[in-house]
Enzyme design. Structure first.
Site, PDB file in Angstrom:
ATOM      1  N   HIS A  74     -18.472 -10.200   5.904  1.00 29.41           N
ATOM      2  CA  HIS A  74     -16.693  -9.304   6.046  1.00 29.41           C
ATOM      3  C   HIS A  74     -16.371 -10.293   6.910  1.00 29.41           C
ATOM      4  O   HIS A  74     -16.825 -10.365   8.413  1.00 29.41           O
ATOM      5  CB  HIS A  74     -16.631  -8.005   6.832  1.00 29.41           C
ATOM      6  CG  HIS A  74     -15.948  -7.212   6.593  1.00 29.41           C
ATOM      7  ND1 HIS A  74     -15.853  -6.893   8.003  1.00 29.41           N
ATOM      8  CD2 HIS A  74     -14.228  -6.986   5.723  1.00 29.41           C
ATOM      9  CE1 HIS A  74     -14.104  -6.226   7.864  1.00 29.41           C
ATOM     10  NE2 HIS A  74     -13.659  -6.104   6.387  1.00 29.41           N
ATOM     11  N   HIS A  75     -14.922 -10.808   6.418  1.00 39.46           N
ATOM     12  CA  HIS A  75     -14.330 -11.402   8.157  1.00 39.46           C
ATOM     13  C   HIS A  75     -13.027 -10.813   7.881  1.00 39.46           C
ATOM     14  O   HIS A  75     -12.091 -10.647   7.211  1.00 39.46           O
ATOM     15  CB  HIS A  75     -13.395 -12.791   7.594  1.00 39.46           C
ATOM     16  CG  HIS A  75     -15.040 -13.577   7.610  1.00 39.46           C
ATOM     17  ND1 HIS A  75     -15.044 -14.867   6.648  1.00 39.46           N
ATOM     18  CD2 HIS A  75     -16.251 -13.590   8.078  1.00 39.46           C
ATOM     19  CE1 HIS A  75     -16.090 -15.924   7.100  1.00 39.46           C
ATOM     20  NE2 HIS A  75     -16.708 -14.591   8.528  1.00 39.46           N
ATOM     21  N   GLU A  76     -12.620 -10.129   8.552  1.00 46.49           N
ATOM     22  CA  GLU A  76     -11.306  -8.897   9.457  1.00 46.49           C
ATOM     23  C   GLU A  76     -11.078  -9.787  10.315  1.00 46.49           C
ATOM     24  O   GLU A  76     -11.031 -10.524  11.776  1.00 46.49           O
ATOM     25  CB  GLU A  76     -11.687  -7.522   9.978  1.00 46.49           C
ATOM     26  CG  GLU A  76     -10.427  -7.161  10.371  1.00 46.49           C
ATOM     27  CD  GLU A  76      -8.994  -7.171   8.765  1.00 46.49           C
ATOM     28  OE1 GLU A  76      -7.762  -7.774   9.525  1.00 46.49           O
ATOM     29  OE2 GLU A  76      -9.661  -6.262   8.047  1.00 46.49           O
TER      30      GLU A  76
ATOM     31  N   GLU B 150       0.981  -0.805  -0.270  1.00 49.45           N
ATOM     32  CA  GLU B 150      -0.123  -0.105  -0.060  1.00 49.45           C
ATOM     33  C   GLU B 150       1.225   1.180   0.244  1.00 49.45           C
ATOM     34  O   GLU B 150       0.568   1.813   0.739  1.00 49.45           O
ATOM     35  CB  GLU B 150      -0.469  -0.247   1.467  1.00 49.45           C
ATOM     36  CG  GLU B 150      -1.688  -1.283   0.808  1.00 49.45           C
ATOM     37  CD  GLU B 150      -2.906  -1.267   2.094  1.00 49.45           C
ATOM     38  OE1 GLU B 150      -2.655  -0.675   3.258  1.00 49.45           O
ATOM     39  OE2 GLU B 150      -3.979  -2.532   2.118  1.00 49.45           O
TER      40      GLU B 150
ATOM     41  N   ASN C 129       2.318   2.680   7.320  1.00 49.72           N
ATOM     42  CA  ASN C 129       0.741   1.819   7.571  1.00 49.72           C
ATOM     43  C   ASN C 129       1.053   0.523   8.707  1.00 49.72           C
ATOM     44  O   ASN C 129       1.994   0.529   9.066  1.00 49.72           O
ATOM     45  CB  ASN C 129       2.168   0.639   6.119  1.00 49.72           C
ATOM     46  CG  ASN C 129       0.447  -0.176   5.558  1.00 49.72           C
ATOM     47  OD1 ASN C 129      -0.176  -1.549   6.085  1.00 49.72           O
ATOM     48  ND2 ASN C 129      -0.317   0.463   4.348  1.00 49.72           N
TER      49      ASN C 129
ATOM     50  N   GLU D  37      -9.292   3.366  -0.475  1.00 47.80           N
ATOM     51  CA  GLU D  37      -9.767   4.466   0.734  1.00 47.80           C
ATOM     52  C   GLU D  37      -8.773   5.251   1.373  1.00 47.80           C
ATOM     53  O   GLU D  37      -8.344   6.033   2.072  1.00 47.80           O
ATOM     54  CB  GLU D  37      -9.816   2.831   1.822  1.00 47.80           C
ATOM     55  CG  GLU D  37      -7.786   2.099   1.570  1.00 47.80           C
ATOM     56  CD  GLU D  37      -7.723   0.693   2.248  1.00 47.80           C
ATOM     57  OE1 GLU D  37      -7.112  -0.038   2.320  1.00 47.80           O
ATOM     58  OE2 GLU D  37      -9.052   0.182   3.120  1.00 47.80           O
TER      59      GLU D  37
ATOM     60  N   GLU E  48      -5.465  -6.738   1.969  1.00 48.41           N
ATOM     61  CA  GLU E  48      -3.809  -6.988   2.689  1.00 48.41           C
ATOM     62  C   GLU E  48      -3.372  -8.205   2.668  1.00 48.41           C
ATOM     63  O   GLU E  48      -2.658  -8.985   3.195  1.00 48.41           O
ATOM     64  CB  GLU E  48      -4.681  -6.694   3.658  1.00 48.41           C
ATOM     65  CG  GLU E  48      -4.379  -5.293   4.302  1.00 48.41           C
ATOM     66  CD  GLU E  48      -6.405  -5.036   4.324  1.00 48.41           C
ATOM     67  OE1 GLU E  48      -7.117  -3.893   4.301  1.00 48.41           O
ATOM     68  OE2 GLU E  48      -6.830  -6.322   4.487  1.00 48.41           O
TER      69      GLU E  48
END
Length: 711
Positions: free
Chosen positions: A410-412, A169, A191, A505, A481
């Site tokens: 969504h799975h973080e 990123e 980051n 983002e 990521e």
């Protein structure tokens, strides 16, 4: 006589060792392989110009003799291959896979260890890999360093980001190879997790341009059970050497024969458009691993996401300083009043999706644990099952399905991959039970197990495990990521998206450079599609969050173009419904543009400056054009030769006005319609940070053309 025959055979083998050659099917590329004093060496030319100067190959091993030299050639085989295959989804409905192949089998004298090097030469470039056959003298081994070289023929101009084991990123830098060292410190921006390794280390896919106007791209394909490759530059001699991502012990890869490395790739041409059109990376991957692919469908979605990214709302339900999963009673805690994933808010998104024909609605922050998820090195963060009190999973999914819409999970993981694997079967079954068929997964923060990084062999294997496990439940995956893609979507087409680069983002975190989207297709997208999340119409972030002074470095017209130039079968309309309702005329393009294509044509291309794509819808005769422009005002000049001769079309052009500017006047756009055919031409102004989008609809009733200007 026998002695003379033996001497002749030895001389013949020696000749082959120094003169193994291979041409591409069209004859433009020439590969030479040799053993220079027992060291494997290759070089690559394109139209008689050097792309790769003589470069050595091999490995350093842990606690074992290196595989670098003292080799002899024991066999050499050539082959040719030509087929066409149909991807489940993609930029084109059919892909030709044609190459000539050279396989050299080597034996290391003294150790009697064997290694094969397989070269495949396509019309768009070279792929090669190391293969370790079953053998007694090389069974289990650990790689300390892969010494694959890419020797450049000059001080090329490069489009690069810092070499890093944890993130891609970064904004791209454009410089000479000799300037990378002096620019590295400035190029490294903060980051959530990052690990650089060298003042001249860069990441693949690396794009370069020579002074002779040759375009060269270095990358890898089919990254499985191995660590991700970076490139470390000898900036005196302009030689890149592979630099693998190490584990906590400093080891690069753990191997057991029979096995092989990923492919190392070199794509090159004298036309920039050929780099974008290359299918080499996909072709070096194995065919689809699934017999049934009917459950894998391209997706256009909206979501409860940008309001969190901008700071307008929050992922967390409360403002508790710390929580312990399973021991915090959220029903007895005070809501913070800014939680985004509420029943009422999600229904609003579902209604908007249903009204405007979107497939799914992503909801982030729906599950318990967001209060202190980041930066705490917590192993047990989320269970991926338990919703906050204001998010009714059953009711919302029932409401969505009643309107022909699905919710996207969504799975973080917050980097705790051990915890994710602990819950994965339950989490995927939970999705199946509640009607979800796609998941956006995230890996923000430092890895657990501690000491591992995002791009090492351990994590590469984790991403692969998550992907194939998802397929068991017929679930599509959009991994953020994660390690950068290497064409694995051919083999595992439920990998419908990745982030693995600096996406939209970051426009809310300080901004992307205006030329960012003119570089990404030449770099990040070489390996596969990106979930870039375009479609931001309100470019002033302070309109959503007065404390955020960031702005999107793009005009509104270019935001439309990104749906064509930033390829993905998973496209998000990332802005808020209430904003789109103010610009419904421009929003029409997002509604119309497909996410799966029959054909792709590059009309204009120059890395770092501009790209103009034309793509044909897979389900109709309609075409869509997108142009993304850097910080300079330019005039795009295209013709419509890609249209079917004899047919007539209506072209709706969404473009910058003359006074548009990504910083000062981003919403200045205009919409015009024309009648066009295969002989039409267009000169279109593109503002700084701007561009344009065109929908080209086939006309069957010519009366609809009445009054429209011809191009």
């Amino acid at each position: 006589m026998r002695k003379l025959l033996y001497i002749f055979t030895c001389l013949l083998l020696s000749y082959k060792a120094i003169a193994g050659e291979l041409n591409s099917p069209n004859g433009n590329f020439k590969l030479k392989f040799s053993l220079e004093n027992g060291k494997p060496t290759y070089q690559l030319d394109y139209k008689n110009q050097a792309i790769i100067l003589p470069s050595t190959l091999g490995f350093e091993l842990v606690k074992a003799q290196d595989l670098l030299d003292n080799f002899e050639l024991i066999a050499e085989n050539t082959d040719s291959f030509d087929e066409s295959w149909k991807p489940v989804w993609g930029e084109r409905s059919e892909i030709r896979n044609q190459y000539n192949e050279l396989l050299v089998a080597l034996n290391q004298k003294g150790t009697e260890r064997k290694i094969n090097i397989r070269f495949r030469l396509f019309d768009d470039g070279l792929g090669f890999r190391y293969e370790f056959p079953q053998q007694d003298n090389l069974q289990y081994f650990v790689i300390q360093s892969e010494n694959t070289q890419f020797a450049m023929a000059g001080d090329h101009t490069a489009f690069w980001i810092p070499g890093d084991f944890d993130t891609q990123e970064y904004n791209y830098n454009k410089s000479r190879l000799s300037e990378i060292r002096s620019l590295m410190q400035e190029a490294i921006t903060p980051n959530a997790s990052q690990t650089q390794f060298s003042p001249t280390g860069v990441q693949t896919s690396l794009m370069m341009k020579t002074d002779n106007n040759l375009y060269i791209n270095l990358h890898e394909a089919a990254l499985i059970d191995y660590s991700c490759m970076h490139l470390e530059l000898d900036d005196v001699n302009f030689i890149f050497q592979s630099h693998l991502t190490p584990d906590v012990l400093g080891h690069m890869a753990y191997m057991q024969a029979p096995t092989q490395s990923p492919w190392r790739t070199v794509i090159a041409s004298d036309q920039a458009a050929d780099i974008l059109q290359s299918t080499l990376t996909l072709n070096l991957n194995e065919p689809c691993a699934y017999e049934d692919t009917e459950w894998i469908k391209p997706v256009k979605y909206i979501g409860v996401w940008w309001e969190m990214i901008s700071g307008m709302s929050s992922w967390a339900y409360t403002d508790l300083p710390a929580v312990k999963l399973g021991e915090t009673d959220y029903n007895k805690t005070e809501p913070n009043g800014t939680h985004g994933a509420t029943n009422e808010n999600v229904r609003r998104y579902i209604d908007f999706a249903a009204e405007h024909g979107f497939d799914q609605v992503l909801v982030e922050g729906w599950n318990e644990g967001w209060e202190d998820w980041f930066g705490k090195s917590k192993d047990y963060v989320f269970d991926f099952l338990t919703p906050y009190p204001d998010f009714d999973v059953e009711a919302l999914n029932e409401y969505a399905h009643s309107k022909g819409v699905k919710l996207m999970m969504h799975h973080e993981t917050s980097g705790s991959t051990r915890n994710y694997e602990r819950h994965m079967d339950q989490a995927y079954q939970f999705m199946v039970d509640h009607g979800y068929n796609a998941v956006k997964s995230g890996y923000v923060g430092n890895m657990i197990p501690r000491g591992e990084t995002h791009y090492g062999q351990w994590m590469v294997n984790h991403y692969q495990y998550a992907l194939t496990k998802a397929a068991d439940y017929k679930i599509m995956v959009n991994a953020h990521e994660a390690v950068r893609p290497t064409g694995l979507s051919r083999t595992y087409p439920n990998l419908v998206g990745n982030e693995s680069a600096r996406g939209t983002e970051y426009e809310s975190f300080g901004g992307n450079n205006p030329d960012h989207t003119t570089i990404l297709p030449f770099t990040r997208l070489i390996g596969g599609p990106m979930d870039y999340t375009p479609g931001i119409f309100e470019t002033d972030i302070s309109q959503y969050n007065p404390n955020n002074t960031s702005y999107v470095r793009s005009t509104l017209a270019r935001q439309l173009a990104l749906y064509v130039t930033m390829y993905s079968p998973l496209q998000m309309a990332a802005d808020l419904p209430q904003t789109y309702e103010k610009y419904m005329d421009a929003f029409q393009f997002i509604k119309d543009v497909p996410v799966d294509w029959q054909e792709t044509v590059i009309l204009e291309a120059e890395p770092g400056d501009y790209i103009t794509y034309a793509r044909k819808d897979k389900a109709s005769e309609n075409w869509f054009v997108g142009r993304t422009n850097d910080e300079e005002a330019r005039t795009s000049k295209i013709n419509f030769h890609f249209l079917t001769p004899g047919k007539k079309y209506i072209a709706t052009v969404y473009a910058d006005q003359k006074d548009a500017h990504y910083k000062d006047n981003p919403k200045a756009y205009q919409i015009k319609q024309y009648q066009v055919n295969s002989k039409s031409k267009l000169n279109q102004y593109c503002a700084p940070g701007g561009g344009y989008a065109i929908s080209i609809m086939e006309v069957t009733d010519t009366s609809t053309l009445k009054g429209l200007k011809k191009l």
